[in-house]
Design a protein around this motif. Structure first.
Motif, mmCIF file in Angstrom:
data_model
loop_
_atom_site.group_PDB
_atom_site.id
_atom_site.type_symbol
_atom_site.label_atom_id
_atom_site.label_comp_id
_atom_site.label_asym_id
_atom_site.label_seq_id
_atom_site.Cartn_x
_atom_site.Cartn_y
_atom_site.Cartn_z
ATOM 1 N N ALA A 104 4.865 15.066 3.187
ATOM 2 C CA ALA A 104 4.393 14.258 4.313
ATOM 3 C C ALA A 104 3.790 12.949 3.801
ATOM 4 O O ALA A 104 4.018 11.873 4.365
ATOM 5 C CB ALA A 104 3.353 15.035 5.128
ATOM 6 N N LYS A 105 3.033 13.059 2.721
ATOM 7 C CA LYS A 105 2.427 11.871 2.119
ATOM 8 C C LYS A 105 3.503 10.901 1.633
ATOM 9 O O LYS A 105 3.439 9.687 1.869
ATOM 10 C CB LYS A 105 1.542 12.308 0.947
ATOM 11 N N ILE A 106 4.524 11.417 0.975
ATOM 12 C CA ILE A 106 5.586 10.569 0.429
ATOM 13 C C ILE A 106 6.374 9.892 1.542
ATOM 14 O O ILE A 106 6.638 8.685 1.497
ATOM 15 C CB ILE A 106 6.527 11.390 -0.480
ATOM 16 N N PHE A 107 6.771 10.669 2.569
ATOM 17 C CA PHE A 107 7.565 10.097 3.662
ATOM 18 C C PHE A 107 6.776 9.034 4.422
ATOM 19 O O PHE A 107 7.319 8.000 4.810
ATOM 20 C CB PHE A 107 8.052 11.195 4.609
ATOM 21 N N PHE A 108 5.484 9.293 4.643
ATOM 22 C CA PHE A 108 4.662 8.297 5.334
ATOM 23 C C PHE A 108 4.569 7.015 4.506
ATOM 24 O O PHE A 108 4.660 5.907 5.049
ATOM 25 C CB PHE A 108 3.255 8.844 5.602
ATOM 26 N N SER A 109 4.423 7.156 3.209
ATOM 27 C CA SER A 109 4.312 5.989 2.332
ATOM 28 C C SER A 109 5.606 5.177 2.307
ATOM 29 O O SER A 109 5.584 3.940 2.324
ATOM 30 C CB SER A 109 3.960 6.436 0.906
ATOM 31 N N ILE A 110 6.738 5.867 2.276
ATOM 32 C CA ILE A 110 8.029 5.180 2.298
ATOM 33 C C ILE A 110 8.198 4.434 3.621
ATOM 34 O O ILE A 110 8.649 3.281 3.656
ATOM 35 C CB ILE A 110 9.186 6.180 2.093
ATOM 36 N N GLY A 111 7.826 5.108 4.710
ATOM 37 C CA GLY A 111 7.909 4.468 6.025
ATOM 38 C C GLY A 111 7.006 3.249 6.114
ATOM 39 O O GLY A 111 7.395 2.219 6.680
ATOM 40 N N LEU A 112 5.805 3.340 5.537
ATOM 41 C CA LEU A 112 4.869 2.217 5.557
ATOM 42 C C LEU A 112 5.414 1.037 4.747
ATOM 43 O O LEU A 112 5.311 -0.117 5.169
ATOM 44 C CB LEU A 112 3.519 2.660 4.991
ATOM 45 N N PHE A 113 6.033 1.337 3.604
ATOM 46 C CA PHE A 113 6.663 0.265 2.816
ATOM 47 C C PHE A 113 7.766 -0.424 3.621
ATOM 48 O O PHE A 113 7.837 -1.663 3.673
ATOM 49 C CB PHE A 113 7.260 0.817 1.519
ATOM 50 N N ALA A 114 8.645 0.370 4.245
ATOM 51 C CA ALA A 114 9.754 -0.205 5.017
ATOM 52 C C ALA A 114 9.226 -1.044 6.176
ATOM 53 O O ALA A 114 9.756 -2.125 6.472
ATOM 54 C CB ALA A 114 10.674 0.905 5.537
ATOM 55 N N ALA A 115 8.163 -0.564 6.816
ATOM 56 C CA ALA A 115 7.562 -1.314 7.922
ATOM 57 C C ALA A 115 7.016 -2.644 7.436
ATOM 58 O O ALA A 115 7.187 -3.685 8.081
ATOM 59 C CB ALA A 115 6.442 -0.485 8.564
ATOM 60 N N ALA B 204 0.836 -1.212 0.000
ATOM 61 C CA ALA B 204 0.000 0.000 0.000
ATOM 62 C C ALA B 204 0.865 1.254 0.000
ATOM 63 O O ALA B 204 0.535 2.252 -0.657
ATOM 64 C CB ALA B 204 -0.921 -0.004 1.219
ATOM 65 N N GLY B 205 1.980 1.199 0.740
ATOM 66 C CA GLY B 205 2.904 2.334 0.744
ATOM 67 C C GLY B 205 3.494 2.577 -0.637
ATOM 68 O O GLY B 205 3.579 3.725 -1.105
ATOM 69 N N LEU B 206 3.893 1.509 -1.321
ATOM 70 C CA LEU B 206 4.459 1.640 -2.669
ATOM 71 C C LEU B 206 3.413 2.104 -3.673
ATOM 72 O O LEU B 206 3.720 2.871 -4.589
ATOM 73 C CB LEU B 206 5.048 0.292 -3.112
ATOM 74 N N GLU B 207 2.169 1.636 -3.503
ATOM 75 C CA GLU B 207 1.098 2.051 -4.404
ATOM 76 C C GLU B 207 0.870 3.560 -4.330
ATOM 77 O O GLU B 207 0.661 4.223 -5.350
ATOM 78 C CB GLU B 207 -0.197 1.314 -4.062
ATOM 79 N N THR B 208 0.927 4.104 -3.121
ATOM 80 C CA THR B 208 0.706 5.538 -2.939
ATOM 81 C C THR B 208 1.788 6.356 -3.642
ATOM 82 O O THR B 208 1.510 7.409 -4.230
ATOM 83 C CB THR B 208 0.700 5.886 -1.436
#
Length: 402
Positions: free
Chosen positions: A272-283, A111-115
């Motif tokens: 903010a959207k990009i950083f959150f998405s990258i963090g979600l992918f890493a998680a 989902a993070g990568l999709e965003t």
């Protein structure tokens, strides 16, 4: 050894942090921040202390005895019935549990990568699974560890930048460290503790320290790794909660963490959207890698199999766990019943594992001078009691009794 040298040795502890900072943690922390603001920050502080107490024991067990927790559990009982029961508990709660959570790990990361890319999560999910599988298939512990440490760093930086960009209320953050239990928050408090104090991490840690260090002479370095990594993991969770608390009015409902990034954009901008998405992918990716590894360590130890990363049976366990996640993520299936079983089984197993761990850590025949001190026993006992109490309170809350 100086502090700089010890920090360079960060490894098994970071794998523990990588395991507990998954999409489930991101979801729970986001929902909690949106619904209750900064009020439950103290829960993260407690969770960090509780995790350090139990993970230090698990790491010390592995380092001194050269046994994994599953192996120690199997060898502890002379009674065959107790042996069978303990093995069944471990295999069901840890093996099946990690398989159930694996779908969420993969879907969360996808989902993070999709965003960020616009490519559907249903395509990213299987690709993530294949890459995680290739990493585990190498059988090279050091390579796996370094990759996960790097991803934890990326995750930490991403979520921390997000928390700074959002402009939180520093005074409210400080107030949040004072314990309060707002009405309706019991379930989320239990969830925050449950996503940090994770039963399968105790198995992962006891085994992974043996891959990194030779014996008890490295205990100081091991403790630095454990404490520093778990504190960093706690700060990542804190950053996620702070971001949600600052971004949304108290009482906001967040139903899907995958949309959290989109919701942040109008408040704090595209970055903010990009950083959150990258963090979600890493998680998602770190948990998608560590969950099968932990499940394999626990199952192999409990059944008396070789826990070498290249052994056939060990690989068969993590491939099964990973395969379940890949297949379910590809078809967009959410194994709700399996996850509910895993949550109940792990909720029951964690206090049992903690009590067993404390019991083993007082065995002077196994540990010699490295047995628990009185203070460690008291802290471990308190953590176990609180975990049990939170679980009971959560169940009563769901039943409308408490």
């Amino acid at each position: 050894m100086g502090i700089v040298e010890r920090l360079r040795a960060i490894g098994p502890g970071a794998m523990v942090a990588a395991a507990f900072i998954g999409p489930g943690t991101v979801t729970t922390a986001s929902v909690t921040g949106a619904q209750f603001g900064y009020a439950l920050i103290w829960t993260i502080a407690f969770s960090v202390v509780a995790t350090i107490v139990l993970q230090e024991m698990s790491a010390r067990l592995g380092l001194v005895t050269r046994e994994g927790l599953g192996e120690a559990l199997r060898n502890r009982f002379d009674n065959q019935i107790l042996q069978y029961v303990s093995v069944a508990l471990v295999v069901s709660a840890i093996g099946i549990g990690t398989a159930a959570y694996e779908t969420g790990n993969i879907l969360g990361g996808a989902a993070g990568l999709e965003t960020v890319t616009g490519i559907p999560a249903s395509l990213w999910g299987p690709l993530m699974g294949i890459i995680a599988g290739a990493l585990l298939w190498t059988g090279k512990y050091e390579l796996i560890e370094r990759a996960l440490v790097a991803l934890v760093a990326i995750m930490g930086i991403s979520f921390l930048i997000d928390a700074i960009l959002i402009g939180p209320d520093i005074g409210a953050i400080a107030t949040g460290f004072v314990p309060t239990v707002p009405e309706g928050s019991a379930f989320l408090i239990t969830g925050l503790v449950g996503t940090t104090v994770v039963g399968y991490n105790l198995f992962l840690h006891a085994s992974s320290v043996q891959e990194r260090w030779a014996g008890p002479e490295d205990l100081g370095e091991c403790r630095t790794d454990t404490i520093a990594s778990i504190v960093v993991g706690g700060l990542i969770t804190l950053s996620i909660m702070i971001t949600a608390a600052a971004a949304f009015p108290v009482g906001t409902e967040i139903s899907d963490v995958g949309t959290m990034a989109e919701q942040l954009e109008p408040v704090a901008g595209t970055y903010a959207k990009i950083f959150f998405s990258i963090g979600l992918f890493a998680a998602g990716f770190t948990s998608a890698t560590t969950a099968p590894l932990a499940g394999a360590y626990a199952t192999a130890g409990a059944l008396g199999w070789d826990d070498d990363l290249s052994s056939t049976k060990f690989r068969a366990v993590w491939m099964t766990i990973l395969g379940v996640g890949v297949v379910f993520s590809a078809v967009g299936f959410s194994p709700v019943q399996a996850i509910l079983f895993a949550q109940v089984a792990n909720g029951v197993l964690l206090p049992i594992i903690a009590l067993f761990l404390i019991l083993v850590m007082n065995d002077s025949a196994k540990l010699g001078n490295y047995v628990n001190t009185t203070a460690q026993n008291v802290l471990g006992g308190l953590v176990t009691l609180i975990v049990v109490w939170l679980g009971i309170r959560s169940l009563l809350s769901l039943a409308g009794v408490f």
